[in-house]
Scaffold this active site. Structure first.
Site, PDB file in Angstrom:
ATOM      1  N   CYS A  10       0.812  -1.229   0.000  1.00 47.13           N
ATOM      2  CA  CYS A  10       0.000   0.000   0.000  1.00 47.13           C
ATOM      3  C   CYS A  10       0.849   1.285   0.000  1.00 47.13           C
ATOM      4  CB  CYS A  10      -0.928   0.003   1.213  1.00 47.13           C
ATOM      5  SG  CYS A  10      -1.930   1.504   1.271  1.00 47.13           S
ATOM      6  N   LYS A  37      -9.688  -9.577   5.699  1.00 41.31           N
ATOM      7  CA  LYS A  37      -9.446  -8.628   6.796  1.00 41.31           C
ATOM      8  C   LYS A  37      -9.823  -9.249   8.139  1.00 41.31           C
ATOM      9  CE  LYS A  37     -10.531  -4.775   3.750  1.00 41.31           C
ATOM     10  NZ  LYS A  37     -11.537  -3.819   3.304  1.00 41.31           N
ATOM     11  N   VAL A  50      -6.273   0.395   5.067  1.00 38.26           N
ATOM     12  CA  VAL A  50      -5.004   0.755   5.695  1.00 38.26           C
ATOM     13  C   VAL A  50      -4.498   2.021   4.990  1.00 38.26           C
ATOM     14  CG1 VAL A  50      -4.370  -1.548   6.433  1.00 38.26           C
ATOM     15  CG2 VAL A  50      -3.736  -0.821   4.127  1.00 38.26           C
ATOM     16  N   SER A  68      -4.493   8.349   5.532  1.00 42.81           N
ATOM     17  CA  SER A  68      -3.066   8.669   5.570  1.00 42.81           C
ATOM     18  C   SER A  68      -2.792  10.161   5.764  1.00 42.81           C
ATOM     19  CB  SER A  68      -2.383   8.166   4.295  1.00 42.81           C
ATOM     20  OG  SER A  68      -2.925   8.801   3.153  1.00 42.81           O
TER      21      SER A  68
END
Ligand SMILES: N[C@@H](CCC(=O)N[C@@H](CS)C(=O)NCC(=O)O)C(=O)O
Length: 235
Positions: A10, A37, A50, A68
């Site tokens: 990711c 998950k 994530v 993020s």
């Protein structure tokens, strides 16, 4: 105590890992399988994505921070070694180019998911146009390798994982997306050499990305041909 809930590929996780490394902030990384998950993850991640940063404070409930960009801002607010410029207007511009980096990541996903040649060419032309905008901005701002002159910033942390995709793409073919862009090439090289950027993924990242791309059943998967995969560690 900080724990970064991660996935091996990711690029959004990588941003946070790069920021933490630049700030020399210790953290634990917990990698999950996004195709399966775990329940504890679904319970704490409202978007099911994530990265999530778990912030544990003595005597208090652990707080999960998702998205993020929010994680990066939290780390700016709480950890040393600022990666945002001080002036509000410059900070705003950096945030804008970070957002643009997320749009580029969506463009990269469109490229590797394109079902046929027509969609692939359209996606590559769109990406080339976006990188052209980035190059104009970069060339106008700085003659140093980083986006903000001499200082490594969050914008660098965001574009390191973006350019990393092209290390794999370049093995498959020259799609012309970054062709004849010397300023971007210098930035890409500087990012590839930066310890925090290198350390944001495991050594078998290229093999994992190849395996992911080959499985897409997309035009890019076809261009890859039968792949003799590089080894992937069991971890
Ligand atoms: N806007 C999010 C994007 C994060 C994201 O797309 N994460 C992907 C992996 S790179 C994910 O967790 N996908 C799982 C899913 O959508 O089910 C951020 O900036 O954190």
């Amino acid at each position: 105590m900080l724990t970064l809930i991660s996935h091996a590929l990711c690029p959004y996780v990588q941003r946070a890992a790069i920021s933490l490394a630049e700030k020399q902030t210790p953290f634990e990384r917990r990698t999950i399988d996004l195709a399966d998950k775990p329940d504890w993850f679904t319970a704490l991640s409202p978007l099911g994505k994530v990265p999530v940063l778990l912030v544990e404070q003595p005597g208090e409930t652990t707080v999960p921070i998702f998205e993020s960009a929010v994680i990066l801002e939290y780390l700016e607010d709480t950890q040393p070694h600022p990666l945002h410029p001080a002036a509000p207007l410059e900070r705003a511009r950096h945030r804008a180019w970070i957002e643009f980096g997320s749009a580029i990541l969506n463009g990269i996903a469109r490229l590797y998911s394109a079902p046929d040649e027509e969609a692939f060419v359209k996606a590559s032309e769109s990406l080339a146009g976006m990188f052209s905008r980035v190059e104009s901005e970069l060339a106008a701002r700085t003659s140093s390798p980083w986006f903000f002159g001499e200082a490594f910033s969050l914008v660098d942390a965001v574009y390191g994982p973006i350019f990393r995709y092209f290390d794999n793409f370049d093995q498959i073919g020259d799609f012309g997306i970054l062709r004849d862009r010397p300023t971007l090439a210098a930035w890409r090289q500087a990012l590839a050499n930066r310890a925090s950027v290198k350390g944001a993924v495991s050594d078998d990242y290229p093999a994992r990305l190849d395996a992911f791309l080959a499985k897409r059943r997309s035009h890019l998967s076809v261009l890859m041909g039968p792949t003799d995969h590089r080894p992937i560690s069991a971890a």
